[in-house]
Design an enzyme around this catalytic site. Structure first.
Site, PDB file in Angstrom:
ATOM      1  N   ARG A  35       0.822  -1.218   0.000  1.00  0.00           N
ATOM      2  CA  ARG A  35       0.000   0.000   0.000  1.00  0.00           C
ATOM      3  C   ARG A  35       0.853   1.265   0.000  1.00  0.00           C
ATOM      4  O   ARG A  35       0.459   2.276  -0.579  1.00  0.00           O
ATOM      5  CB  ARG A  35      -0.947  -0.005   1.202  1.00  0.00           C
ATOM      6  CG  ARG A  35      -2.086  -0.981   0.987  1.00  0.00           C
ATOM      7  CD  ARG A  35      -3.213  -0.735   1.945  1.00  0.00           C
ATOM      8  NE  ARG A  35      -4.425  -1.369   1.455  1.00  0.00           N
ATOM      9  CZ  ARG A  35      -5.354  -1.913   2.235  1.00  0.00           C
ATOM     10  NH1 ARG A  35      -5.198  -1.901   3.544  1.00  0.00           N
ATOM     11  NH2 ARG A  35      -6.432  -2.442   1.708  1.00  0.00           N
ATOM     12  N   LYS A 201     -20.369 -16.209   1.041  1.00  0.00           N
ATOM     13  CA  LYS A 201     -21.833 -16.135   1.141  1.00  0.00           C
ATOM     14  C   LYS A 201     -22.475 -15.352   0.007  1.00  0.00           C
ATOM     15  O   LYS A 201     -21.969 -14.319  -0.420  1.00  0.00           O
ATOM     16  CB  LYS A 201     -22.213 -15.464   2.465  1.00  0.00           C
ATOM     17  CG  LYS A 201     -21.894 -16.326   3.662  1.00  0.00           C
ATOM     18  CD  LYS A 201     -21.992 -15.528   4.937  1.00  0.00           C
ATOM     19  CE  LYS A 201     -23.448 -15.270   5.331  1.00  0.00           C
ATOM     20  NZ  LYS A 201     -23.518 -14.416   6.533  1.00  0.00           N
ATOM     21  N   GLY A 351     -10.797  -8.302  -1.474  1.00  0.00           N
ATOM     22  CA  GLY A 351      -9.624  -8.520  -0.633  1.00  0.00           C
ATOM     23  C   GLY A 351      -9.006  -9.903  -0.798  1.00  0.00           C
ATOM     24  O   GLY A 351      -7.815 -10.039  -1.099  1.00  0.00           O
ATOM     25  N   GLY A 374     -13.407  -3.552   0.377  1.00  0.00           N
ATOM     26  CA  GLY A 374     -14.782  -3.060   0.424  1.00  0.00           C
ATOM     27  C   GLY A 374     -15.077  -2.023  -0.652  1.00  0.00           C
ATOM     28  O   GLY A 374     -16.156  -2.011  -1.244  1.00  0.00           O
TER      29      GLY A 374
HETATM   30  P1  ADP Z   1     -13.328 -11.304  -1.405  1.00  0.00           P
HETATM   31  O1  ADP Z   1     -12.631 -10.900  -0.131  1.00  0.00           O
HETATM   32  O2  ADP Z   1     -12.364 -11.430  -2.556  1.00  0.00           O
HETATM   33  O3  ADP Z   1     -14.518 -10.432  -1.720  1.00  0.00           O
HETATM   34  P2  ADP Z   1     -14.849 -13.315  -0.029  1.00  0.00           P
HETATM   35  O4  ADP Z   1     -14.437 -12.743   1.287  1.00  0.00           O
HETATM   36  O5  ADP Z   1     -16.241 -13.157  -0.453  1.00  0.00           O
HETATM   37  O6  ADP Z   1     -13.866 -12.795  -1.195  1.00  0.00           O
HETATM   38  O7  ADP Z   1     -14.570 -14.892  -0.044  1.00  0.00           O
HETATM   39  C1  ADP Z   1     -13.399 -15.495   0.408  1.00  0.00           C
HETATM   40  C2  ADP Z   1     -13.689 -16.664   1.311  1.00  0.00           C
HETATM   41  O8  ADP Z   1     -14.564 -17.589   0.693  1.00  0.00           O
HETATM   42  C3  ADP Z   1     -12.431 -17.434   1.619  1.00  0.00           C
HETATM   43  O9  ADP Z   1     -12.177 -17.361   3.008  1.00  0.00           O
HETATM   44  C4  ADP Z   1     -12.743 -18.854   1.194  1.00  0.00           C
HETATM   45  O10 ADP Z   1     -12.249 -19.847   2.081  1.00  0.00           O
HETATM   46  C5  ADP Z   1     -14.246 -18.870   1.187  1.00  0.00           C
HETATM   47  N1  ADP Z   1     -14.769 -19.958   0.351  1.00  0.00           N
HETATM   48  C6  ADP Z   1     -14.614 -20.115  -0.967  1.00  0.00           C
HETATM   49  N2  ADP Z   1     -15.201 -21.268  -1.375  1.00  0.00           N
HETATM   50  C7  ADP Z   1     -15.736 -21.839  -0.275  1.00  0.00           C
HETATM   51  C8  ADP Z   1     -16.475 -23.043  -0.042  1.00  0.00           C
HETATM   52  N3  ADP Z   1     -16.778 -23.888  -1.030  1.00  0.00           N
HETATM   53  N4  ADP Z   1     -16.884 -23.294   1.222  1.00  0.00           N
HETATM   54  C9  ADP Z   1     -16.575 -22.438   2.229  1.00  0.00           C
HETATM   55  N5  ADP Z   1     -15.887 -21.285   2.077  1.00  0.00           N
HETATM   56  C10 ADP Z   1     -15.466 -20.993   0.836  1.00  0.00           C
END
Ligand code: ADP
Ligand code: MG
Length: 394
Positions: A35, A201, A351, A374
């Site tokens: 950063r 989710k 992230g 975010g």
């Molecule tokens: P970002 O930060 O890029 O927006 P998210 O925070 O939405 O991404 O998602 C990342 C998380 O999703 C990771 O911790 C990963 O372990 C989890 N994840 C991905 N696939 C699965 C799965 N099939 N079951 C449970 N968790 C999952």
């Protein structure tokens, strides 16, 4: 078009630059200085154009007196000084005579870093709550305000929205780069435009899905969120991640966009998402009651690749499996490798998605990896970010 640092005569001006120096620090040592590096272009530009540079940033959260010592920007000042190859005046205060005098003493081309803006949160959340007096006070310390802190642009704080409402202002090179890439990819894409969505989710990503489903030609769904979509189609998903309250939303999306939303055909199943546990490949029609789906599997990887190969713009948010575990990272890794070989605009946002791309060795393989977690998500949701909305148009 937003006004930009290039649109100002900076010579002999006190230029406040809001940067994002919210770096991970362990025992006083910065563990990732990315950063700081990302902000160098704007800072160097201001230095070489004769500005008196006043840098502001937050670092972590400051809720108690003890949090102050943990979250001092002093180590950042030292690292910044190394990276710039010049002295950085660090002032361990966020207001008052010492700060004001240090600013008064700045010569053209000097750089000053003020202490963590969130020290002002101790007494009534003045920074995070955008206290109008604090914003006006900080604005009084400068002549021009430049916002280059993309990572906090989705929040209205005294150090962005507050100051900007009192001073002539513009964006820095980092925010410019983020807008040029993310905004353009989503709102003016070369087609076919394919979105890859994963992560945990569905409920975290409803805004992203709703916005992008209208704009994209295809949405490939993996990660934990795929199972709520599969459940909505009537599949047995065993003990996989289920986002019960998003079931109706998934049904609605599948009804409305049956040819646009592409779901996996197989997955890696396990009895526990950990370093232990057994795992196997399964068709999505063959997930056992006690199993958890933890990654996409080979046939899905091939299916996704067939869409990606023909795409000209690709936006990816959300890892395709529980990538923190080696055995559930194959889907994410294989799709990263496939994207690295494409002749297409590839934008990575979010992230965890960004850190997986960087950690798996693809830091320089794509058009753009967004630095905001975010903030990138809110841009993908089509929201206007307050820290950018407040900046003047040209
Ligand atoms: P970002 O930060 O890029 O927006 P998210 O925070 O939405 O991404 O998602 C990342 C998380 O999703 C990771 O911790 C990963 O372990 C989890 N994840 C991905 N696939 C699965 C799965 N099939 N079951 C449970 N968790 C999952
Ligand atoms: Mg995340």
């Amino acid at each position: 078009m937003k006004k930009n640092i290039r649109d100002f005569d900076l010579n002999n001006k006190r230029v406040i630059i809001r940067v994002d120096f919210n770096v991970p620090i362990k025992d006083g040592v910065i563990t990732d200085d990315n950063r700081i590096r990302e902000s160098l272009k704007t800072i160097n530009y201001a230095i070489s154009n004769g500005a008196k540079v006043i840098l502001m940033s937050h670092l972590g959260r400051v809720k108690t007196e003890e949090d102050k010592e943990k979250n001092t920007l002093k180590p950042v000042a030292d690292r910044l000084s190394e990276l710039l190859g010049k002295k950085v005046v660090f002032v361990g205060e966020t207001s008052g005579a010492i700060l004001e005098e240090a600013i008064y003493n700045l010569q053209n081309g000097d750089v000053l870093l003020m202490e963590n803006t969130r020290y002002e949160d101790l007494d009534g959340k003045k920074e995070s709550g955008n206290d109008p007096e604090l914003g006006a006070y900080w604005a009084s310390l400068g002549d021009i305000y430049i916002n280059d802190a993309f990572g906090t642009a989705h929040r209205a704080h005294a150090s962005n929205v507050g100051i900007a409402s009192h001073l002539d202002n513009g964006i820095g090179f980092l925010i410019e780069k983020e807008l040029d890439n993310l905004d353009k990819a989503v709102n003016d894409p070369v087609r076919p435009f394919t979105v890859i969505l994963g992560g945990a989710k569905v409920s975290d990503k409803i805004g992203v899905i709703t916005n992008l489903v209208e704009k994209a030609d295809y949405i490939l769904i993996g990660g934990g969120m795929m199972f709520t979509f599969l459940k909505a189609q009537g599949y047995e998903i065993g003990s996989s991640l289920l986002d019960e309250e998003s079931l109706d939303f998934c049904k609605e999306m599948l009804d409305k966009y049956p040819n646009k939303i592409i779901l996996p055909v197989d997955c890696v199943c396990t009895n526990e998402i950990s370093d232990n546990g057994e795992y196997r490949a399964a068709r999505i029609s063959d997930i056992h009651k006690d199993e958890i789906g933890a990654d996409i599997c080979l046939q899905t990887i091939e299916l996704f690749k067939s869409y990606l190969q023909n795409s000209k713009t690709i936006v990816w948010n959300g890892p395709l499996g529980a990538f923190e575990y080696d055995k559930f990272s194959q889907g994410t890794k294989d799709i990263l490798a496939a994207l690295a070989n494409l002749d297409a605009t590839v934008i990575i946002g979010g992230g965890d998605t960004a850190s997986s791309a960087i950690n798996f060795g693809y830091k320089d393989s794509f058009t753009h990896i967004s630095t905001g977690g975010g903030a990138s998500l809110e841009l993908l949701e089509g929201k206007e970010l307050p820290g950018i909305a407040i900046i003047n148009d040209k």
